[in-house]
Design a protein around this motif. Sequence first.
Motif, mmCIF file in Angstrom:
data_model
loop_
_atom_site.group_PDB
_atom_site.id
_atom_site.type_symbol
_atom_site.label_atom_id
_atom_site.label_comp_id
_atom_site.label_asym_id
_atom_site.label_seq_id
_atom_site.Cartn_x
_atom_site.Cartn_y
_atom_site.Cartn_z
ATOM 1 N N TRP A 62 0.844 -1.198 0.000
ATOM 2 C CA TRP A 62 0.000 0.000 0.000
ATOM 3 C C TRP A 62 0.880 1.250 0.000
ATOM 4 N N LEU A 63 1.942 1.207 0.782
ATOM 5 C CA LEU A 63 2.856 2.342 0.897
ATOM 6 C C LEU A 63 3.508 2.660 -0.443
ATOM 7 N N ILE A 64 4.050 1.649 -1.108
ATOM 8 C CA ILE A 64 4.773 1.928 -2.351
ATOM 9 C C ILE A 64 3.830 2.256 -3.510
ATOM 10 N N ASN A 65 2.560 1.870 -3.398
ATOM 11 C CA ASN A 65 1.581 2.269 -4.410
ATOM 12 C C ASN A 65 1.070 3.688 -4.192
ATOM 13 N N SER A 66 1.320 4.240 -3.011
ATOM 14 C CA SER A 66 0.747 5.529 -2.635
ATOM 15 C C SER A 66 1.119 6.671 -3.570
ATOM 16 N N PRO A 67 2.398 6.872 -3.900
ATOM 17 C CA PRO A 67 2.725 7.971 -4.821
ATOM 18 C C PRO A 67 2.035 7.834 -6.175
ATOM 19 N N SER A 68 1.895 6.608 -6.662
ATOM 20 C CA SER A 68 1.249 6.385 -7.956
ATOM 21 C C SER A 68 -0.230 6.754 -7.888
ATOM 22 N N ILE A 249 1.228 23.011 -16.059
ATOM 23 C CA ILE A 249 0.264 21.925 -15.871
ATOM 24 C C ILE A 249 0.832 20.847 -14.955
ATOM 25 N N MET A 250 2.124 20.549 -15.098
ATOM 26 C CA MET A 250 2.744 19.582 -14.193
ATOM 27 C C MET A 250 2.666 20.066 -12.748
ATOM 28 N N LYS A 251 2.924 21.358 -12.543
ATOM 29 C CA LYS A 251 2.830 21.917 -11.192
ATOM 30 C C LYS A 251 1.432 21.768 -10.637
ATOM 31 N N ARG A 252 0.428 21.999 -11.506
ATOM 32 C CA ARG A 252 -0.964 21.911 -11.061
ATOM 33 C C ARG A 252 -1.313 20.473 -10.648
ATOM 34 N N CYS A 253 -0.887 19.508 -11.468
ATOM 35 C CA CYS A 253 -1.151 18.112 -11.137
ATOM 36 C C CYS A 253 -0.444 17.710 -9.847
ATOM 37 N N ILE A 254 0.803 18.141 -9.708
ATOM 38 C CA ILE A 254 1.582 17.807 -8.510
ATOM 39 C C ILE A 254 1.026 18.508 -7.281
ATOM 40 N N SER A 255 0.520 19.740 -7.450
ATOM 41 C CA SER A 255 -0.011 20.483 -6.293
ATOM 42 C C SER A 255 -1.205 19.776 -5.673
ATOM 43 N N VAL A 256 -1.972 19.047 -6.507
ATOM 44 C CA VAL A 256 -3.090 18.248 -5.994
ATOM 45 C C VAL A 256 -2.592 16.902 -5.481
ATOM 46 N N GLY A 257 -1.699 16.282 -6.252
ATOM 47 C CA GLY A 257 -1.240 14.944 -5.905
ATOM 48 C C GLY A 257 -0.237 14.886 -4.776
ATOM 49 N N PHE A 258 0.597 15.926 -4.637
ATOM 50 C CA PHE A 258 1.663 15.860 -3.638
ATOM 51 C C PHE A 258 1.143 15.741 -2.207
ATOM 52 N N PRO A 259 0.141 16.546 -1.795
ATOM 53 C CA PRO A 259 -0.387 16.346 -0.441
ATOM 54 C C PRO A 259 -0.915 14.939 -0.212
ATOM 55 N N THR A 261 0.201 12.292 -1.761
ATOM 56 C CA THR A 261 1.391 11.447 -1.654
ATOM 57 C C THR A 261 1.909 11.445 -0.223
ATOM 58 N N ILE A 262 2.033 12.638 0.343
ATOM 59 C CA ILE A 262 2.504 12.756 1.729
ATOM 60 C C ILE A 262 1.571 12.004 2.670
ATOM 61 N N GLU A 263 0.259 12.200 2.468
ATOM 62 C CA GLU A 263 -0.729 11.535 3.330
ATOM 63 C C GLU A 263 -0.630 10.023 3.229
ATOM 64 N N ARG A 264 -0.555 9.521 1.999
ATOM 65 C CA ARG A 264 -0.541 8.072 1.813
ATOM 66 C C ARG A 264 0.767 7.460 2.300
ATOM 67 N N VAL A 265 1.862 8.175 2.075
ATOM 68 C CA VAL A 265 3.139 7.665 2.569
ATOM 69 C C VAL A 265 3.144 7.624 4.097
ATOM 70 N N VAL A 266 2.718 8.727 4.718
ATOM 71 C CA VAL A 266 2.732 8.793 6.177
ATOM 72 C C VAL A 266 1.734 7.820 6.791
ATOM 73 N N THR A 267 0.527 7.729 6.210
ATOM 74 C CA THR A 267 -0.458 6.806 6.766
ATOM 75 C C THR A 267 -0.082 5.347 6.485
ATOM 76 N N CYS A 268 0.534 5.097 5.333
ATOM 77 C CA CYS A 268 0.964 3.724 5.055
ATOM 78 C C CYS A 268 2.143 3.334 5.935
ATOM 79 N N LEU A 269 3.008 4.289 6.238
ATOM 80 C CA LEU A 269 4.045 4.023 7.237
ATOM 81 C C LEU A 269 3.377 3.686 8.571
ATOM 82 N N GLY A 270 2.264 4.387 8.824
ATOM 83 C CA GLY A 270 1.480 4.061 10.008
ATOM 84 C C GLY A 270 0.932 2.645 9.931
#
Length: 462
Positions: A62-68, A249-259, A261-270
């Motif tokens: 789940w953790l490694i799938n999170s950024p995707s 456009i890349m910035k816009r996509c990342i601005s939505v996806g990056f938070p 990513t952080i959430e899924r990485v941190v919660t999956c670490l949890g």
Amino acid sequence: MENIMKNINQRKEMIISICALAWPSIVEQALQTTVQYVSSAMVGRLGAQASAAVGLTTTVNWLINSPSFAMGIGVLSYISLCIGAKKFEKAKIAAIQSIIITFILGIIMGIATLSITPFLPKWLGASSEIQRDASLYFGIICFPMLFRVATIVFGAVLRSTGDMKTPMKVNLIMNITNIILNFLLIYGTETIDIGNFKLTIYGAGLGVAGSATAAAISYSISGCLMFFALYRNKLVSPKGKKIKLNIPIMKRCISVGFPITIERVVTCLGQVVFSSLVTRLGTLAFAAHSIALTAEQAFYIPGYGMQASASTLAGNALGERNEKKLHQMSVTILGIAVVVMTITGTILFIFPNVMMSIFTKNPVVVKSGSSALRIVAVSEPIFGALIILEGIFNGVGDTKTPVFVSILSMWGVRIVSTFICISKFKLGLNAVWICMVADNIFRFTILFIRFLRGTWKRKLSL
């Protein structure tokens, strides 16, 4: 009277639209769960240790799938907004950015996961008897990481256009392949008596490694098929265009996806920490926990199936600048999800033993897992609403507050309460699952309050 009939007709049209988008996603989720059921049942025939070895790295996957998944949501949000606003050229440019994201993310995640493979089971606190199999399983399924990322990100791009059927078809092919290969690779050669006839079935006898190999091959096939489907989709096909970076456009996509990513990485670490806490209860308890998690998946299929529809429709409505439509769609799909998952939760509460028995015949594991399933079944309607709320917020690009709530809930509610229950009060698996339910209720409560306030209905420019 005329206005009432008009509203009723609009609501009917909305329900039809939701169902038309949702059913392929629900079928897709069902297919994914079915193949996981079959794989788990096949591995379960090898014994509790094999089940524990496979289940050990579930949360890490789940953790490694999170950024995707997160980057897929970022692209989906932007493209659905573009399509709602009829800015199709920008949608195609965003699809090109998804190809760049897939390539970079696939390479980085592949190298990272293969590097930690030899050490991961020990880090997770697994007993020595399952460490080798767990490490082997994880390494094999991470080898085709580029294709895993492609399946997730390109699937999100296709769904953003309203094409839910193609990802469903690709997943059907992937799952059938996985089941057939599981059958051929896990077990050795066997002779089956059918009346007066004897049928010899040849197999590789690879055990846990065979299950992993089947999954790896299936990922590779699905990644290639998703890529071809992306090129054939008229709304987002990059055919004839250069694959180059578009910074705004890349910035816009990342601005939505990056938070996310952080959430899924941190919660999956949890989740990883959470799993390591559960391993302290012993191999049988952890096997019951892992199998119960797998068994539960079938019962939130409708919620996750409708989540993709909620994201796409919310993005389209926001792109159209139609706040009334956005509100009506949100309320309607929330109501549908709660009703459907009340039904699935009731079924799970009545038949937990049947579900556990699909994967294992060990009476201790069945009894322990069944008790846990009854606990979580009560919260299924709330979990369904939570899934839809996350989908709506993701679709409109409002991700920061839900991300903060999810991180706070995982570490402040689930991890802390589980640690106290296991380490301080020496409680068992039931207490662990109560902590899981508490986590979901806390997240739902905060997000539902935010939904009612309406501050998430902001106007986003393209």
